[in-house]
Design a protein around this motif. Sequence first.
Motif, PDB file in Angstrom:
ATOM      1  N   THR A 127       0.775  -1.128   0.053  1.00 57.77           N
ATOM      2  CA  THR A 127       0.467   0.292  -0.162  1.00 57.77           C
ATOM      3  C   THR A 127       0.868   0.953  -0.045  1.00 57.77           C
ATOM      4  O   THR A 127       2.094   1.265   0.621  1.00 57.77           O
ATOM      5  N   ILE A 128       0.190   2.076  -1.042  1.00 57.92           N
ATOM      6  CA  ILE A 128       1.462   3.557  -0.800  1.00 57.92           C
ATOM      7  C   ILE A 128       0.128   4.648  -0.502  1.00 57.92           C
ATOM      8  O   ILE A 128      -0.901   4.953  -1.066  1.00 57.92           O
ATOM      9  N   THR A 129       0.350   5.278   0.917  1.00 61.68           N
ATOM     10  CA  THR A 129      -0.144   6.329   0.922  1.00 61.68           C
ATOM     11  C   THR A 129      -0.112   7.546   0.824  1.00 61.68           C
ATOM     12  O   THR A 129       0.563   7.916   1.161  1.00 61.68           O
ATOM     13  N   ASN A 130      -0.932   8.558  -0.069  1.00 56.24           N
ATOM     14  CA  ASN A 130      -0.098   9.930  -0.115  1.00 56.24           C
ATOM     15  C   ASN A 130      -1.403  11.027   1.104  1.00 56.24           C
ATOM     16  O   ASN A 130      -2.312  10.554   1.377  1.00 56.24           O
ATOM     17  N   ALA A 131      -0.916  11.674   1.862  1.00 56.19           N
ATOM     18  CA  ALA A 131      -1.361  12.249   2.595  1.00 56.19           C
ATOM     19  C   ALA A 131      -0.781  13.924   2.537  1.00 56.19           C
ATOM     20  O   ALA A 131      -0.431  13.962   2.490  1.00 56.19           O
ATOM     21  N   ILE A 132      -2.197  14.842   2.651  1.00 56.99           N
ATOM     22  CA  ILE A 132      -1.948  16.080   2.640  1.00 56.99           C
ATOM     23  C   ILE A 132      -2.028  16.186   4.441  1.00 56.99           C
ATOM     24  O   ILE A 132      -3.531  16.500   4.780  1.00 56.99           O
ATOM     25  N   SER A 133      -1.455  17.193   4.545  1.00 59.35           N
ATOM     26  CA  SER A 133      -1.955  17.785   5.849  1.00 59.35           C
ATOM     27  C   SER A 133      -1.430  19.438   6.085  1.00 59.35           C
ATOM     28  O   SER A 133      -0.707  19.837   5.801  1.00 59.35           O
ATOM     29  N   VAL A 134      -2.246  19.925   6.949  1.00 58.96           N
ATOM     30  CA  VAL A 134      -1.655  21.438   7.824  1.00 58.96           C
ATOM     31  C   VAL A 134      -0.955  21.090   8.119  1.00 58.96           C
ATOM     32  O   VAL A 134      -0.075  20.827   9.163  1.00 58.96           O
ATOM     33  N   GLY A 135       0.047  22.357   7.506  1.00 53.07           N
ATOM     34  CA  GLY A 135       1.658  22.572   8.303  1.00 53.07           C
ATOM     35  C   GLY A 135       1.565  23.446   9.433  1.00 53.07           C
ATOM     36  O   GLY A 135       0.467  23.506   9.880  1.00 53.07           O
ATOM     37  N   PRO A 136       2.770  23.679  10.117  1.00 55.61           N
ATOM     38  CA  PRO A 136       2.316  25.202  11.127  1.00 55.61           C
ATOM     39  C   PRO A 136       1.966  25.940  10.786  1.00 55.61           C
ATOM     40  O   PRO A 136       1.435  26.882  12.388  1.00 55.61           O
ATOM     41  N   GLY A 137       1.790  26.894  10.277  1.00 52.90           N
ATOM     42  CA  GLY A 137       1.218  27.892   9.406  1.00 52.90           C
ATOM     43  C   GLY A 137       0.072  27.992   9.819  1.00 52.90           C
ATOM     44  O   GLY A 137      -0.933  28.860   9.700  1.00 52.90           O
ATOM     45  N   GLY A 138      -0.772  26.593   9.330  1.00 56.67           N
ATOM     46  CA  GLY A 138      -2.074  26.809   9.406  1.00 56.67           C
ATOM     47  C   GLY A 138      -3.324  26.525   8.387  1.00 56.67           C
ATOM     48  O   GLY A 138      -4.072  27.356   8.435  1.00 56.67           O
ATOM     49  N   ASP A 139      -2.335  27.304   7.596  1.00 56.00           N
ATOM     50  CA  ASP A 139      -2.429  28.171   5.517  1.00 56.00           C
ATOM     51  C   ASP A 139      -2.612  26.484   4.544  1.00 56.00           C
ATOM     52  O   ASP A 139      -1.587  25.587   4.393  1.00 56.00           O
ATOM     53  N   ASP A 140      -2.977  27.302   4.341  1.00 59.18           N
ATOM     54  CA  ASP A 140      -2.868  26.667   2.145  1.00 59.18           C
ATOM     55  C   ASP A 140      -1.188  26.709   1.754  1.00 59.18           C
ATOM     56  O   ASP A 140      -1.038  25.830   1.390  1.00 59.18           O
ATOM     57  N   TRP A 141      -0.280  27.420   2.146  1.00 59.62           N
ATOM     58  CA  TRP A 141       0.801  27.857   1.505  1.00 59.62           C
ATOM     59  C   TRP A 141       1.748  26.980   2.530  1.00 59.62           C
ATOM     60  O   TRP A 141       3.122  27.106   2.706  1.00 59.62           O
ATOM     61  N   ASN A 142       1.345  26.327   3.842  1.00 61.42           N
ATOM     62  CA  ASN A 142       2.450  25.649   4.745  1.00 61.42           C
ATOM     63  C   ASN A 142       1.109  24.030   5.016  1.00 61.42           C
ATOM     64  O   ASN A 142       1.357  23.788   6.324  1.00 61.42           O
ATOM     65  N   SER A 143       1.744  22.867   3.869  1.00 60.07           N
ATOM     66  CA  SER A 143       0.719  21.538   4.250  1.00 60.07           C
ATOM     67  C   SER A 143       2.056  20.861   3.507  1.00 60.07           C
ATOM     68  O   SER A 143       3.601  21.677   3.324  1.00 60.07           O
TER      69      SER A 143
END
Length: 78
Positions: A16-32
């Motif tokens: 299995t290969i999972t691709n995950a997107i999560s929010v980074g420290p900035g909490g916005d779309d530019w810090n993912s």
Amino acid sequence: MYEPCRVDFVAADGSTITNAISVGPGGDDWNSYYTYIFEWRHPDIDEGSAEAALQKDADWKTAYVDADKLRGPYTRMA
């Protein structure tokens, strides 16, 4: 973690290969964070064997991504 922040791909051998997107420290779309999670299956290889060590090295080489090569001019998608 569930859709739409992740996608799972299952290979013919059950890996299995999972691709995950999560929010980074900035909490916005530019810090993912975009994360690949690999769960490889090698049922024909004995754990702890020399072949397993070689396969582990091969798997890591496959998984490694040089982040500096990925950096570049990106356009924000709406």
